[in-house]
Write a protein that holds these residues in place. Structure first.
Motif, mmCIF file in Angstrom:
data_model
loop_
_atom_site.group_PDB
_atom_site.id
_atom_site.type_symbol
_atom_site.label_atom_id
_atom_site.label_comp_id
_atom_site.label_asym_id
_atom_site.label_seq_id
_atom_site.Cartn_x
_atom_site.Cartn_y
_atom_site.Cartn_z
ATOM 1 N N ASP A 114 -6.429 0.212 -0.292
ATOM 2 C CA ASP A 114 -6.052 1.076 0.826
ATOM 3 C C ASP A 114 -4.573 0.905 1.182
ATOM 4 O OD1 ASP A 114 -8.710 2.249 1.619
ATOM 5 O OD2 ASP A 114 -9.188 0.109 1.768
ATOM 6 N N GLY A 115 -3.982 -0.207 0.787
ATOM 7 C CA GLY A 115 -2.579 -0.450 1.084
ATOM 8 C C GLY A 115 -2.098 -1.717 0.405
ATOM 9 N N ILE A 116 -0.793 -1.936 0.457
ATOM 10 C CA ILE A 116 -0.176 -3.112 -0.162
ATOM 11 C C ILE A 116 0.820 -3.729 0.808
ATOM 12 C CG2 ILE A 116 1.518 -3.838 -1.910
ATOM 13 C CD1 ILE A 116 0.154 -2.077 -3.908
ATOM 14 N N ILE A 117 0.785 -5.068 0.899
ATOM 15 C CA ILE A 117 1.813 -5.831 1.589
ATOM 16 C C ILE A 117 2.613 -6.570 0.520
ATOM 17 C CG2 ILE A 117 2.289 -7.752 3.161
ATOM 18 C CD1 ILE A 117 -0.255 -6.977 4.685
ATOM 19 N N ALA A 118 3.904 -6.295 0.449
ATOM 20 C CA ALA A 118 4.775 -6.922 -0.539
ATOM 21 C C ALA A 118 5.698 -7.896 0.185
ATOM 22 C CB ALA A 118 5.582 -5.873 -1.299
ATOM 23 N N VAL A 119 5.494 -9.183 -0.053
ATOM 24 C CA VAL A 119 6.269 -10.229 0.615
ATOM 25 C C VAL A 119 7.430 -10.645 -0.282
ATOM 26 C CG1 VAL A 119 6.216 -12.527 1.614
ATOM 27 C CG2 VAL A 119 4.221 -11.041 1.827
ATOM 28 N N GLY A 120 8.652 -10.451 0.175
ATOM 29 C CA GLY A 120 9.810 -10.863 -0.605
ATOM 30 C C GLY A 120 10.691 -9.695 -1.008
ATOM 31 N N LYS A 121 11.478 -9.899 -2.050
ATOM 32 C CA LYS A 121 12.488 -8.927 -2.480
ATOM 33 C C LYS A 121 12.058 -8.262 -3.787
ATOM 34 C CE LYS A 121 15.212 -10.895 0.683
ATOM 35 N NZ LYS A 121 14.619 -12.213 0.898
ATOM 36 N N TYR A 122 12.143 -6.935 -3.818
ATOM 37 C CA TYR A 122 11.718 -6.188 -4.999
ATOM 38 C C TYR A 122 12.709 -5.065 -5.291
ATOM 39 C CZ TYR A 122 7.345 -8.658 -4.227
ATOM 40 O OH TYR A 122 6.419 -9.644 -4.042
ATOM 41 N N SER A 123 12.775 -4.680 -6.549
ATOM 42 C CA SER A 123 13.630 -3.560 -6.925
ATOM 43 C C SER A 123 12.996 -2.254 -6.465
ATOM 44 C CB SER A 123 13.816 -3.525 -8.447
ATOM 45 O OG SER A 123 12.602 -3.166 -9.086
ATOM 46 N N GLU A 124 13.801 -1.200 -6.459
ATOM 47 C CA GLU A 124 13.288 0.113 -6.077
ATOM 48 C C GLU A 124 12.162 0.538 -7.017
ATOM 49 O OE1 GLU A 124 12.960 3.224 -3.515
ATOM 50 O OE2 GLU A 124 14.363 1.554 -3.308
ATOM 51 N N GLU A 151 -1.104 -5.908 10.796
ATOM 52 C CA GLU A 151 -1.259 -4.963 11.904
ATOM 53 C C GLU A 151 -0.545 -3.649 11.605
ATOM 54 O OE1 GLU A 151 0.207 -6.847 15.372
ATOM 55 O OE2 GLU A 151 -1.316 -8.434 15.405
ATOM 56 N N LEU A 152 0.674 -3.748 11.074
ATOM 57 C CA LEU A 152 1.449 -2.541 10.788
ATOM 58 C C LEU A 152 0.809 -1.721 9.670
ATOM 59 C CD1 LEU A 152 3.993 -0.957 11.509
ATOM 60 C CD2 LEU A 152 5.256 -2.341 9.841
ATOM 61 N N LEU A 153 0.301 -2.405 8.653
ATOM 62 C CA LEU A 153 -0.352 -1.691 7.558
ATOM 63 C C LEU A 153 -1.617 -0.985 8.043
ATOM 64 C CD1 LEU A 153 -0.356 -1.005 4.543
ATOM 65 C CD2 LEU A 153 -1.683 -3.098 4.146
ATOM 66 N N MET A 154 -2.416 -1.664 8.853
ATOM 67 C CA MET A 154 -3.646 -1.046 9.357
ATOM 68 C C MET A 154 -3.329 0.149 10.257
ATOM 69 S SD MET A 154 -6.031 -2.512 7.851
ATOM 70 C CE MET A 154 -7.348 -1.703 8.746
ATOM 71 N N GLU A 155 -2.291 0.014 11.064
ATOM 72 C CA GLU A 155 -1.887 1.144 11.921
ATOM 73 C C GLU A 155 -1.425 2.316 11.058
ATOM 74 O OE1 GLU A 155 1.002 3.664 13.880
ATOM 75 O OE2 GLU A 155 1.631 2.013 12.591
ATOM 76 N N GLN A 156 -0.730 2.012 9.976
ATOM 77 C CA GLN A 156 -0.272 3.053 9.062
ATOM 78 C C GLN A 156 -1.462 3.750 8.393
ATOM 79 O OE1 GLN A 156 2.064 3.115 4.788
ATOM 80 N NE2 GLN A 156 2.709 1.586 6.272
ATOM 81 N N ILE A 157 -2.441 2.966 7.965
ATOM 82 C CA ILE A 157 -3.623 3.521 7.300
ATOM 83 C C ILE A 157 -4.426 4.403 8.249
ATOM 84 C CG2 ILE A 157 -5.867 2.909 6.295
ATOM 85 C CD1 ILE A 157 -4.487 0.385 5.157
ATOM 86 N N GLU A 158 -4.627 3.914 9.474
ATOM 87 C CA GLU A 158 -5.492 4.621 10.419
ATOM 88 C C GLU A 158 -4.827 5.845 11.043
ATOM 89 O OE1 GLU A 158 -6.460 1.468 13.047
ATOM 90 O OE2 GLU A 158 -7.763 0.440 11.584
ATOM 91 N N SER A 159 -3.515 5.780 11.240
ATOM 92 C CA SER A 159 -2.832 6.896 11.898
ATOM 93 C C SER A 159 -2.385 7.977 10.922
ATOM 94 C CB SER A 159 -1.605 6.385 12.649
ATOM 95 O OG SER A 159 -0.597 5.958 11.745
ATOM 96 N N LYS A 208 3.874 1.778 -4.458
ATOM 97 C CA LYS A 208 3.556 3.009 -3.728
ATOM 98 C C LYS A 208 2.578 3.876 -4.515
ATOM 99 C CE LYS A 208 4.700 5.602 -0.072
ATOM 100 N NZ LYS A 208 4.569 5.161 1.322
ATOM 101 N N SER A 209 2.720 3.859 -5.837
ATOM 102 C CA SER A 209 1.826 4.663 -6.670
ATOM 103 C C SER A 209 0.416 4.071 -6.716
ATOM 104 C CB SER A 209 2.387 4.777 -8.093
ATOM 105 O OG SER A 209 2.340 3.527 -8.764
ATOM 106 N N MET A 210 0.299 2.774 -6.484
ATOM 107 C CA MET A 210 -1.012 2.123 -6.503
ATOM 108 C C MET A 210 -1.780 2.369 -5.215
ATOM 109 S SD MET A 210 0.167 -1.582 -7.877
ATOM 110 C CE MET A 210 1.194 -1.753 -9.326
ATOM 111 N N ALA A 211 -1.044 2.397 -4.111
ATOM 112 C CA ALA A 211 -1.662 2.621 -2.801
ATOM 113 C C ALA A 211 -0.637 3.346 -1.937
ATOM 114 C CB ALA A 211 -2.061 1.288 -2.154
ATOM 115 N N GLY A 212 -1.031 4.428 -1.328
ATOM 116 C CA GLY A 212 -0.080 5.243 -0.586
ATOM 117 C C GLY A 212 0.552 4.534 0.590
ATOM 118 N N ASN A 213 -0.093 3.468 1.082
ATOM 119 C CA ASN A 213 0.412 2.750 2.254
ATOM 120 C C ASN A 213 1.005 1.417 1.815
ATOM 121 O OD1 ASN A 213 -0.834 4.633 4.348
ATOM 122 N ND2 ASN A 213 -2.648 3.989 3.206
ATOM 123 N N ILE A 214 2.218 1.120 2.285
ATOM 124 C CA ILE A 214 2.892 -0.107 1.874
ATOM 125 C C ILE A 214 3.725 -0.653 3.028
ATOM 126 C CG2 ILE A 214 4.785 1.251 0.870
ATOM 127 C CD1 ILE A 214 5.187 -1.029 -1.144
#
Length: 346
Positions: A118-128, A303-311, A135-141
């Motif tokens: 349903d979503g992804i939390i990415a902790v740290g630094k990642y390339s574009e 919390e932010l991811l769940m709010e993003q998913i639900e709203s 984002k392609s794996m789960a619309g919410n990030i």
């Protein structure tokens, strides 16, 4: 059904410790490793609290992916990201969210774990490119500790403001020769990332004609490199009266180098740092550092991811987590006699 006793036996701790960890008792004094072990064992045993057992069953559980920036080995060397991860795991456990975890250097493909996220939390630094793949794996990030653009939800700390306050504090203590020990991070192997702490250190002191390029040392964000870089700094004929160190892990190594060289802290050199990890207050001397609420960052990400998913909103949000500066024994007023003795050319 798993009990607190089952968890305590597996974790090798008391029933009271297990209960307080799972009830998020902030006054409990245990290591991050112990808290991590208790939470992970509870998840493995599918332990449910009395409140969870009495609540109405949910028709379907939310499933999110947690991507780690550090490998497990790197995480042990720098507890900053471990604490964020514990916050994510605790909040997910409390909300009964299925959490699928993967370290950056894992040996399996992402396709093995992306189904039904349903979503992804990415902790740290990642390339574009990495972020677009998430984002392609789960619309919410949600990105934690990184905000490359205003396109994505993110949880960050205002390191620029924190650095300015640290430097203002040192200048108030009459330090006018200030050094910096920091690190370098990369995405995709060789693409360097800008460190807000180092950039702000340069800009703030440059505007005041106080920046000295020879007083900047960088390596990796580890205790080993903190030790090595401080040892290099002490070999110079002139040296700063104060150092800003990019994180507490490096500061621990730097303190050891100072101790071995017979340099008194803060009488001869003041030391300030970032993160306020659990051991910072117990060092000798205790470490002046910027307290970053890392565990809260992890909780806020869920919390932010769940709010993003639900709203289902389309406008991104950035949450800036506050910080505090903990003034302790490792910093103090400049010693004029020692500063003149160690000045360049003396």
């Amino acid at each position: 059904m798993a009990t607190l006793k089952d968890i305590a036996e597996r974790a090798g701790v008391s029933l009271a410790t297990v209960s307080r960890v799972l009830n998020y008792d902030n006054t409990l004094s245990v290591s991050d490793e112990t808290r991590k072990k208790v939470i992970e064992i509870a998840q493995q045993l599918n332990y449910k609290s009395m409140r969870q057992r009495s609540s109405r069953p949910q028709p379907e559980r939310t499933k999110i992916g947690l991507v780690y920036w550090y490998s497990q080995e790197q995480e042990l060397a720098d507890p900053y990201y471990m604490s964020i991860r514990l916050g994510v795991e605790k909040e997910s456990f409390e909300r009964k969210i299925d959490l699928v975890k993967m370290f950056k250097n894992a040996d399996y493909q992402m396709d093995d774990w992306v189904d039904g996220l349903d979503g992804i939390i990415a902790v740290g630094k990642y390339s574009e490119g990495d972020i677009e793949q998430f984002k392609s794996m789960a619309g919410n990030i949600v990105l934690v500790d990184y905000t490359p653009s205003d396109t994505y939800d993110s949880i960050v700390v205002d390191f620029r403001k924190a650095m300015i306050q640290l430097l203002e504090y040192l200048i108030e203590q009459d330090h006018n020769q200030i050094g910096f020990i920091g690190g370098r991070e990369f995405v995709r192997g060789d693409l360097p990332l800008k460190d807000e702490r180092e950039t702000t250190f340069y800009e703030f002191l440059k505007l005041r004609d106080m920046y000295i390029p020879e007083y900047v040392w960088t390596g990796n964000f580890t205790s080993e490199d903190g030790y090595k870089l401080m040892a290099e700094a002490l070999k110079k004929p002139g040296r700063p009266s104060a150092f800003v160190v990019a994180n507490d892990s490096m500061a621990i190594g730097a303190l050891r180098a100072l101790h071995e060289a017979g340099v008194k802290v803060p009488d001869e050199i003041s030391l300030v740092s970032f993160n306020d990890i659990a051991t910072s207050r117990f060092l000798q001397p205790s470490l002046t550092t910027v307290k970053v609420h890392t565990e809260f960052m992890g909780e806020a990400a869920v919390e932010l991811l769940m709010e993003q998913i639900e709203s289902k909103r389309t406008i991104s949000k950035k949450v800036v987590v506050p910080f505090e500066i903990e003034i302790r024994e490792s910093s103090g007023p400049v010693n004029i006699k020692i500063t003149e003795k160690n000045a360049p050319g003396c």
